[in-house]
Design an enzyme around this catalytic site. Structure first.
Site, mmCIF file in Angstrom:
data_model
loop_
_atom_site.group_PDB
_atom_site.id
_atom_site.type_symbol
_atom_site.label_atom_id
_atom_site.label_comp_id
_atom_site.label_asym_id
_atom_site.label_seq_id
_atom_site.Cartn_x
_atom_site.Cartn_y
_atom_site.Cartn_z
ATOM 1 N N ARG A 1 0.837 -1.197 0.000
ATOM 2 C CA ARG A 1 0.000 0.000 0.000
ATOM 3 C C ARG A 1 0.874 1.250 0.000
ATOM 4 O O ARG A 1 2.091 1.193 0.203
ATOM 5 C CB ARG A 1 -0.924 0.002 1.221
ATOM 6 N N LYS B 1 1.358 1.913 7.278
ATOM 7 C CA LYS B 1 1.697 1.127 8.459
ATOM 8 C C LYS B 1 2.597 1.905 9.406
ATOM 9 O O LYS B 1 3.172 2.936 9.054
ATOM 10 C CB LYS B 1 2.384 -0.181 8.043
ATOM 11 N N TYR C 1 -1.252 4.571 10.597
ATOM 12 C CA TYR C 1 -1.631 3.618 11.631
ATOM 13 C C TYR C 1 -0.445 3.423 12.567
ATOM 14 O O TYR C 1 0.704 3.314 12.121
ATOM 15 C CB TYR C 1 -2.011 2.260 11.024
ATOM 16 N N HIS D 1 -1.052 1.733 16.299
ATOM 17 C CA HIS D 1 -1.339 0.571 17.161
ATOM 18 C C HIS D 1 -0.282 0.449 18.266
ATOM 19 O O HIS D 1 0.347 -0.585 18.454
ATOM 20 C CB HIS D 1 -1.405 -0.712 16.326
ATOM 21 N N GLU E 1 -6.079 4.963 13.662
ATOM 22 C CA GLU E 1 -7.024 4.065 14.337
ATOM 23 C C GLU E 1 -7.726 4.676 15.539
ATOM 24 O O GLU E 1 -8.672 4.077 16.065
ATOM 25 C CB GLU E 1 -6.331 2.754 14.743
ATOM 26 N N ASP F 1 -2.902 -6.634 15.360
ATOM 27 C CA ASP F 1 -2.294 -5.304 15.423
ATOM 28 C C ASP F 1 -2.344 -4.740 16.835
ATOM 29 O O ASP F 1 -1.499 -3.923 17.219
ATOM 30 C CB ASP F 1 -3.011 -4.330 14.479
#
Length: 372
Positions: free
Chosen positions: A15, A75, A94, A96, A118, A270
Protein backbone atom coordinates in the site's frame (compact mmCIF):
# COMPACT_ATOMS: atom_id res chain seq x y z
CA UNK A 1 2.92 22.48 3.59
CA UNK A 2 5.50 20.05 2.23
CA UNK A 3 4.07 16.54 2.47
CA UNK A 4 6.14 13.37 2.15
CA UNK A 5 5.04 9.94 0.96
CA UNK A 6 7.72 7.29 1.52
CA UNK A 7 7.58 3.77 0.15
CA UNK A 8 6.32 1.31 2.76
CA UNK A 9 9.05 -1.04 3.96
CA UNK A 10 7.15 -3.49 6.19
CA UNK A 11 7.27 -7.07 4.93
CA UNK A 12 5.07 -7.47 1.84
CA UNK A 13 3.41 -4.10 2.41
CA UNK A 14 2.43 -2.73 -0.99
CA UNK A 15 0.00 0.00 0.00
CA UNK A 16 0.99 3.65 -0.19
CA UNK A 17 0.01 6.62 1.96
CA UNK A 18 -1.43 8.76 -0.84
CA UNK A 19 -2.65 7.91 -4.33
CA UNK A 20 -1.84 10.19 -7.28
CA UNK A 21 -5.39 11.57 -7.20
CA UNK A 22 -4.98 12.48 -3.52
CA UNK A 23 -1.66 14.16 -4.27
CA UNK A 24 -3.39 16.16 -7.00
CA UNK A 25 -5.96 17.42 -4.49
CA UNK A 26 -3.16 18.58 -2.19
CA UNK A 27 -1.16 20.31 -4.91
CA UNK A 28 -4.33 22.02 -6.19
CA UNK A 29 -4.77 23.37 -2.66
CA UNK A 30 -1.31 24.95 -2.82
CA UNK A 31 0.74 22.30 -1.04
CA UNK A 32 3.81 20.44 -2.29
CA UNK A 33 4.56 16.73 -2.17
CA UNK A 34 7.67 14.59 -2.36
CA UNK A 35 7.18 10.91 -3.18
CA UNK A 36 9.80 8.19 -2.92
CA UNK A 37 10.58 6.46 -6.20
CA UNK A 38 8.27 3.48 -6.84
CA UNK A 39 6.20 4.20 -3.73
CA UNK A 40 3.00 3.51 -5.69
CA UNK A 41 4.22 0.52 -7.66
CA UNK A 42 2.28 -1.91 -5.49
CA UNK A 43 -1.03 -0.31 -6.44
CA UNK A 44 -0.17 0.10 -10.10
CA UNK A 45 0.62 3.84 -9.83
CA UNK A 46 3.92 4.72 -11.46
CA UNK A 47 6.14 7.72 -10.76
CA UNK A 48 4.89 9.52 -13.87
CA UNK A 49 1.36 9.57 -12.46
CA UNK A 50 2.60 11.22 -9.29
CA UNK A 51 4.57 13.75 -11.31
CA UNK A 52 1.48 14.59 -13.36
CA UNK A 53 -0.34 15.12 -10.06
CA UNK A 54 2.29 17.71 -9.11
CA UNK A 55 4.63 15.67 -6.90
CA UNK A 56 8.42 15.59 -6.95
CA UNK A 57 9.95 12.11 -7.09
CA UNK A 58 13.01 11.49 -4.92
CA UNK A 59 15.29 8.48 -4.95
CA UNK A 60 15.37 7.55 -1.28
CA UNK A 61 12.99 7.41 1.65
CA UNK A 62 15.59 9.21 3.76
CA UNK A 63 15.17 12.29 1.57
CA UNK A 64 11.39 12.19 2.03
CA UNK A 65 11.81 12.19 5.81
CA UNK A 66 14.50 14.88 5.69
CA UNK A 67 12.42 17.30 3.61
CA UNK A 68 8.80 16.79 4.59
CA UNK A 69 6.91 18.69 7.27
CA UNK A 70 4.28 15.92 7.40
CA UNK A 71 4.78 12.26 6.59
CA UNK A 72 1.78 10.25 5.32
CA UNK A 73 2.11 6.48 5.62
CA UNK A 74 -0.04 3.40 5.96
CA UNK A 75 1.70 1.13 8.46
CA UNK A 76 3.53 2.01 11.64
CA UNK A 77 7.03 3.38 11.04
CA UNK A 78 9.67 0.69 11.14
CA UNK A 79 12.83 1.14 13.22
CA UNK A 80 14.80 2.77 10.39
CA UNK A 81 11.95 5.19 9.74
CA UNK A 82 11.51 6.06 13.41
CA UNK A 83 15.18 7.02 13.53
CA UNK A 84 14.55 9.57 10.75
CA UNK A 85 11.73 11.43 12.47
CA UNK A 86 12.57 14.80 13.96
CA UNK A 87 11.02 17.04 16.64
CA UNK A 88 7.87 18.77 15.46
CA UNK A 89 7.52 16.68 12.29
CA UNK A 90 3.96 15.36 11.83
CA UNK A 91 3.41 11.65 11.23
CA UNK A 92 -0.06 10.53 10.13
CA UNK A 93 -0.49 6.75 9.82
CA UNK A 94 -1.63 3.62 11.63
CA UNK A 95 0.35 3.16 14.86
CA UNK A 96 -1.34 0.57 17.16
CA UNK A 97 0.99 1.60 19.97
CA UNK A 98 -0.59 -0.27 22.88
CA UNK A 99 0.79 -3.55 21.54
CA UNK A 100 4.18 -2.15 20.51
CA UNK A 101 6.32 -0.80 23.40
CA UNK A 102 9.52 -0.33 21.34
CA UNK A 103 7.73 1.78 18.76
CA UNK A 104 6.10 3.92 21.43
CA UNK A 105 9.42 4.49 23.19
CA UNK A 106 11.15 5.59 20.00
CA UNK A 107 8.32 7.84 18.87
CA UNK A 108 8.33 9.53 22.27
CA UNK A 109 12.10 10.03 21.96
CA UNK A 110 11.76 11.46 18.43
CA UNK A 111 9.77 14.51 19.54
CA UNK A 112 7.51 14.05 16.51
CA UNK A 113 3.76 14.70 16.42
CA UNK A 114 2.19 11.29 15.86
CA UNK A 115 -1.46 11.08 14.84
CA UNK A 116 -2.89 7.58 14.58
CA UNK A 117 -5.54 6.69 12.03
CA UNK A 118 -7.02 4.07 14.34
CA UNK A 119 -8.00 6.47 17.14
CA UNK A 120 -9.56 9.25 15.03
CA UNK A 121 -13.27 9.23 15.83
CA UNK A 122 -16.48 10.50 14.25
CA UNK A 123 -19.78 11.96 15.38
CA UNK A 124 -22.11 9.28 16.70
CA UNK A 125 -19.22 6.92 17.43
CA UNK A 126 -17.10 4.80 15.17
CA UNK A 127 -13.55 4.96 13.83
CA UNK A 128 -13.72 6.30 10.26
CA UNK A 129 -10.07 5.70 9.35
CA UNK A 130 -10.02 2.20 10.76
CA UNK A 131 -13.31 1.18 9.15
CA UNK A 132 -12.09 0.85 5.52
CA UNK A 133 -9.26 -1.49 6.48
CA UNK A 134 -11.53 -3.34 8.90
CA UNK A 135 -13.90 -4.00 6.02
CA UNK A 136 -11.04 -5.34 3.91
CA UNK A 137 -9.55 -7.39 6.76
CA UNK A 138 -12.92 -8.90 7.65
CA UNK A 139 -13.44 -10.11 4.11
CA UNK A 140 -9.86 -11.29 3.74
CA UNK A 141 -10.04 -13.23 6.99
CA UNK A 142 -12.47 -15.69 5.42
CA UNK A 143 -10.27 -16.10 2.34
CA UNK A 144 -7.30 -16.74 4.62
CA UNK A 145 -9.30 -19.25 6.67
CA UNK A 146 -10.40 -21.14 3.56
CA UNK A 147 -6.79 -21.35 2.36
CA UNK A 148 -5.44 -22.49 5.73
CA UNK A 149 -8.20 -25.07 6.14
CA UNK A 150 -6.85 -26.98 3.15
CA UNK A 151 -4.88 -30.05 4.18
CA UNK A 152 -1.78 -29.00 2.23
CA UNK A 153 -1.63 -25.87 4.40
CA UNK A 154 -2.02 -27.70 7.70
CA UNK A 155 -5.78 -27.52 8.03
CA UNK A 156 -8.47 -30.14 8.49
CA UNK A 157 -8.88 -30.60 4.75
CA UNK A 158 -12.33 -29.02 4.57
CA UNK A 159 -14.14 -26.85 2.06
CA UNK A 160 -15.76 -23.97 3.92
CA UNK A 161 -19.12 -24.45 2.24
CA UNK A 162 -19.03 -28.24 2.02
CA UNK A 163 -20.88 -29.96 -0.82
CA UNK A 164 -24.26 -31.70 -0.99
CA UNK A 165 -24.17 -34.55 1.47
CA UNK A 166 -21.06 -33.25 3.31
CA UNK A 167 -21.38 -30.71 6.12
CA UNK A 168 -19.97 -27.23 5.72
CA UNK A 169 -17.25 -25.95 8.03
CA UNK A 170 -18.26 -24.11 11.19
CA UNK A 171 -16.90 -20.56 11.41
CA UNK A 172 -17.01 -18.81 14.80
CA UNK A 173 -16.48 -15.04 14.72
CA UNK A 174 -15.52 -13.25 17.94
CA UNK A 175 -16.76 -9.69 17.57
CA UNK A 176 -19.68 -8.18 15.67
CA UNK A 177 -18.15 -4.84 14.72
CA UNK A 178 -16.99 -3.77 11.27
CA UNK A 179 -14.50 -6.64 10.89
CA UNK A 180 -16.89 -9.23 12.28
CA UNK A 181 -19.85 -8.17 10.19
CA UNK A 182 -17.84 -8.27 6.96
CA UNK A 183 -16.32 -11.61 7.92
CA UNK A 184 -19.82 -12.94 8.58
CA UNK A 185 -21.07 -11.75 5.19
CA UNK A 186 -18.19 -13.47 3.41
CA UNK A 187 -18.48 -16.66 5.43
CA UNK A 188 -22.22 -16.88 4.79
CA UNK A 189 -21.52 -16.38 1.11
CA UNK A 190 -19.33 -19.49 1.05
CA UNK A 191 -22.09 -21.58 2.59
CA UNK A 192 -20.30 -22.09 5.92
CA UNK A 193 -22.10 -22.49 9.23
CA UNK A 194 -21.55 -19.14 10.96
CA UNK A 195 -21.73 -18.13 14.62
CA UNK A 196 -21.06 -14.54 15.74
CA UNK A 197 -20.33 -13.76 19.40
CA UNK A 198 -20.28 -10.30 20.98
CA UNK A 199 -21.08 -8.51 24.25
CA UNK A 200 -22.88 -5.73 22.40
CA UNK A 201 -26.46 -6.88 21.89
CA UNK A 202 -27.16 -3.99 19.51
CA UNK A 203 -24.27 -5.17 17.31
CA UNK A 204 -25.73 -8.68 17.33
CA UNK A 205 -29.10 -7.24 16.34
CA UNK A 206 -27.46 -5.52 13.35
CA UNK A 207 -25.94 -8.84 12.27
CA UNK A 208 -29.32 -10.52 12.67
CA UNK A 209 -31.06 -7.85 10.56
CA UNK A 210 -28.34 -8.10 7.91
CA UNK A 211 -28.02 -11.88 7.62
CA UNK A 212 -31.03 -13.31 9.41
CA UNK A 213 -31.23 -17.04 10.02
CA UNK A 214 -28.06 -17.69 8.04
CA UNK A 215 -26.07 -16.68 11.15
CA UNK A 216 -26.40 -17.71 14.79
CA UNK A 217 -25.70 -14.82 17.18
CA UNK A 218 -24.67 -15.37 20.79
CA UNK A 219 -23.85 -13.14 23.73
CA UNK A 220 -20.20 -13.28 24.72
CA UNK A 221 -19.56 -15.04 27.99
CA UNK A 222 -17.06 -17.70 29.03
CA UNK A 223 -19.48 -20.60 28.53
CA UNK A 224 -20.57 -19.56 25.04
CA UNK A 225 -17.04 -18.76 23.87
CA UNK A 226 -15.68 -22.07 25.16
CA UNK A 227 -18.47 -24.18 23.68
CA UNK A 228 -18.35 -22.57 20.25
CA UNK A 229 -14.55 -22.44 19.98
CA UNK A 230 -14.25 -26.14 20.81
CA UNK A 231 -16.74 -27.09 18.10
CA UNK A 232 -15.33 -24.70 15.47
CA UNK A 233 -13.35 -25.50 12.36
CA UNK A 234 -12.39 -21.82 12.04
CA UNK A 235 -12.27 -19.09 14.69
CA UNK A 236 -11.83 -15.48 13.56
CA UNK A 237 -10.86 -12.94 16.22
CA UNK A 238 -12.28 -9.48 15.50
CA UNK A 239 -12.29 -7.80 18.91
CA UNK A 240 -11.26 -4.15 19.22
CA UNK A 241 -10.87 -1.81 22.18
CA UNK A 242 -9.95 1.54 20.57
CA UNK A 243 -6.37 2.49 21.34
CA UNK A 244 -5.91 -0.33 23.86
CA UNK A 245 -4.57 -3.87 23.72
CA UNK A 246 -7.09 -6.49 22.60
CA UNK A 247 -8.56 -8.67 25.38
CA UNK A 248 -7.43 -12.30 25.41
CA UNK A 249 -10.71 -14.13 24.85
CA UNK A 250 -9.28 -17.56 24.08
CA UNK A 251 -6.75 -19.06 26.48
CA UNK A 252 -3.82 -21.28 25.61
CA UNK A 253 -5.56 -24.12 27.42
CA UNK A 254 -8.67 -23.71 25.28
CA UNK A 255 -6.62 -23.67 22.07
CA UNK A 256 -5.02 -26.96 23.12
CA UNK A 257 -8.49 -28.53 23.21
CA UNK A 258 -9.59 -27.32 19.76
CA UNK A 259 -9.94 -29.69 16.82
CA UNK A 260 -6.63 -30.65 15.25
CA UNK A 261 -6.28 -28.81 11.96
CA UNK A 262 -8.71 -26.10 13.01
CA UNK A 263 -7.76 -22.56 11.96
CA UNK A 264 -7.42 -19.35 13.97
CA UNK A 265 -7.36 -16.04 12.10
CA UNK A 266 -6.50 -13.25 14.55
CA UNK A 267 -7.47 -9.97 12.90
CA UNK A 268 -6.88 -8.23 16.26
CA UNK A 269 -3.16 -8.99 16.09
CA UNK A 270 -2.29 -5.30 15.42
CA UNK A 271 -3.50 -4.67 18.97
CA UNK A 272 -1.80 -7.72 20.43
CA UNK A 273 -4.34 -10.35 19.40
CA UNK A 274 -7.29 -11.92 21.21
CA UNK A 275 -5.85 -15.45 21.51
CA UNK A 276 -3.17 -16.20 24.11
CA UNK A 277 -1.28 -18.22 21.51
CA UNK A 278 -1.17 -15.41 18.93
CA UNK A 279 1.93 -13.60 17.79
CA UNK A 280 2.31 -11.41 14.74
CA UNK A 281 3.28 -13.00 11.44
CA UNK A 282 4.00 -11.64 7.96
CA UNK A 283 2.79 -12.26 4.44
CA UNK A 284 6.11 -14.05 3.83
CA UNK A 285 5.49 -16.52 6.67
CA UNK A 286 1.81 -16.10 7.53
CA UNK A 287 1.09 -19.16 9.66
CA UNK A 288 2.39 -21.32 12.47
CA UNK A 289 0.93 -24.23 14.40
CA UNK A 290 0.26 -24.51 18.14
CA UNK A 291 -1.18 -27.76 19.53
CA UNK A 292 -2.25 -28.79 16.04
CA UNK A 293 -4.16 -25.54 15.41
CA UNK A 294 -3.13 -23.39 12.45
CA UNK A 295 -2.67 -19.71 13.38
CA UNK A 296 -2.87 -16.97 10.73
CA UNK A 297 -1.80 -13.73 12.43
CA UNK A 298 -0.60 -11.40 9.65
CA UNK A 299 -0.39 -7.91 11.09
CA UNK A 300 -1.02 -6.11 7.80
CA UNK A 301 -3.65 -8.28 6.16
CA UNK A 302 -5.05 -5.54 3.86
CA UNK A 303 -1.54 -5.17 2.41
CA UNK A 304 -2.27 -8.32 0.45
CA UNK A 305 -4.79 -6.42 -1.68
CA UNK A 306 -3.01 -3.08 -1.83
CA UNK A 307 -4.90 -1.43 -4.65
CA UNK A 308 -8.32 -1.96 -3.09
CA UNK A 309 -6.99 -1.10 0.35
CA UNK A 310 -5.13 2.07 -0.62
CA UNK A 311 -8.00 3.63 -2.51
CA UNK A 312 -10.49 2.74 0.23
CA UNK A 313 -8.19 4.22 2.86
CA UNK A 314 -7.51 7.41 0.90
CA UNK A 315 -11.21 8.11 0.54
CA UNK A 316 -11.33 8.29 4.33
CA UNK A 317 -8.00 9.96 5.15
CA UNK A 318 -7.82 12.69 2.50
CA UNK A 319 -10.14 15.21 4.25
CA UNK A 320 -8.02 14.96 7.40
CA UNK A 321 -4.76 15.26 5.45
CA UNK A 322 -6.10 18.41 3.79
CA UNK A 323 -7.16 19.87 7.13
CA UNK A 324 -3.73 19.22 8.67
CA UNK A 325 -1.97 20.71 5.64
CA UNK A 326 -4.26 23.73 5.29
CA UNK A 327 -4.38 24.70 8.96
CA UNK A 328 -1.30 23.18 10.53
CA UNK A 329 -1.64 20.37 13.05
CA UNK A 330 -2.39 22.53 16.08
CA UNK A 331 -5.25 24.48 14.49
CA UNK A 332 -6.63 21.40 12.75
CA UNK A 333 -6.79 19.55 16.06
CA UNK A 334 -8.29 22.52 17.87
CA UNK A 335 -11.01 22.74 15.25
CA UNK A 336 -11.85 19.01 15.16
CA UNK A 337 -12.20 17.06 18.42
CA UNK A 338 -12.43 13.83 16.44
CA UNK A 339 -9.05 14.42 14.79
CA UNK A 340 -7.73 15.46 18.20
CA UNK A 341 -8.55 11.96 19.44
CA UNK A 342 -6.04 10.68 16.90
CA UNK A 343 -3.13 12.44 18.61
CA UNK A 344 -1.18 9.68 20.37
CA UNK A 345 2.24 11.27 20.93
CA UNK A 346 3.46 14.86 20.68
CA UNK A 347 6.74 16.46 21.74
CA UNK A 348 7.73 13.48 23.85
CA UNK A 349 4.37 13.16 25.63
CA UNK A 350 1.84 10.33 25.35
CA UNK A 351 -1.54 11.92 24.65
CA UNK A 352 -3.70 8.80 24.24
CA UNK A 353 -5.08 7.65 27.57
CA UNK A 354 -5.34 3.99 26.53
CA UNK A 355 -1.76 3.84 25.26
CA UNK A 356 -0.44 5.49 28.41
CA UNK A 357 -2.34 3.02 30.60
CA UNK A 358 -1.24 -0.01 28.56
CA UNK A 359 2.45 0.89 28.48
CA UNK A 360 2.95 2.69 31.80
CA UNK A 361 3.44 6.27 30.57
CA UNK A 362 2.15 9.40 32.19
CA UNK A 363 -0.90 10.58 30.28
CA UNK A 364 -0.78 14.17 28.99
CA UNK A 365 -4.07 15.78 27.94
CA UNK A 366 -3.65 16.70 24.24
CA UNK A 367 -5.33 20.11 24.48
CA UNK A 368 -2.44 21.34 26.61
CA UNK A 369 -0.06 20.88 23.69
CA UNK A 370 -2.04 22.89 21.15
CA UNK A 371 -0.98 26.40 22.11
CA UNK A 372 0.67 28.16 19.15
Amino acid sequence: MLIGIPKEIKDHEYRVGLTPSSVRELTRAGHTAVVERDAGAGIGADDAEYERAGATIVAEGSEVFARAEMIIKVKEPQADERARLRPGQVLFTYLHLAADPPQCKELVASGAVCIAYETVTQAGGGLPLLAPMSEVAGRLSVQAAAYCLERSHGGRGMLLGGVPGVAAAKVVILGAGVVGSHAAQMAVGTGAQVVVIDRNVDALRRIDRLLGARVVTEFSNADNVEREVLSADVVIGCVLVPGAAAPKLVSRALVSQMKKGAVIVDVAIDQGGCFETSHATTHSAPTYVVDGVVHYCVANMPGGVPRTSTYALNHATLPFVLALADKGWRQALRDDPHLLNGLNIAHGQVTCREVAAALGYTYTAPLGLLAP
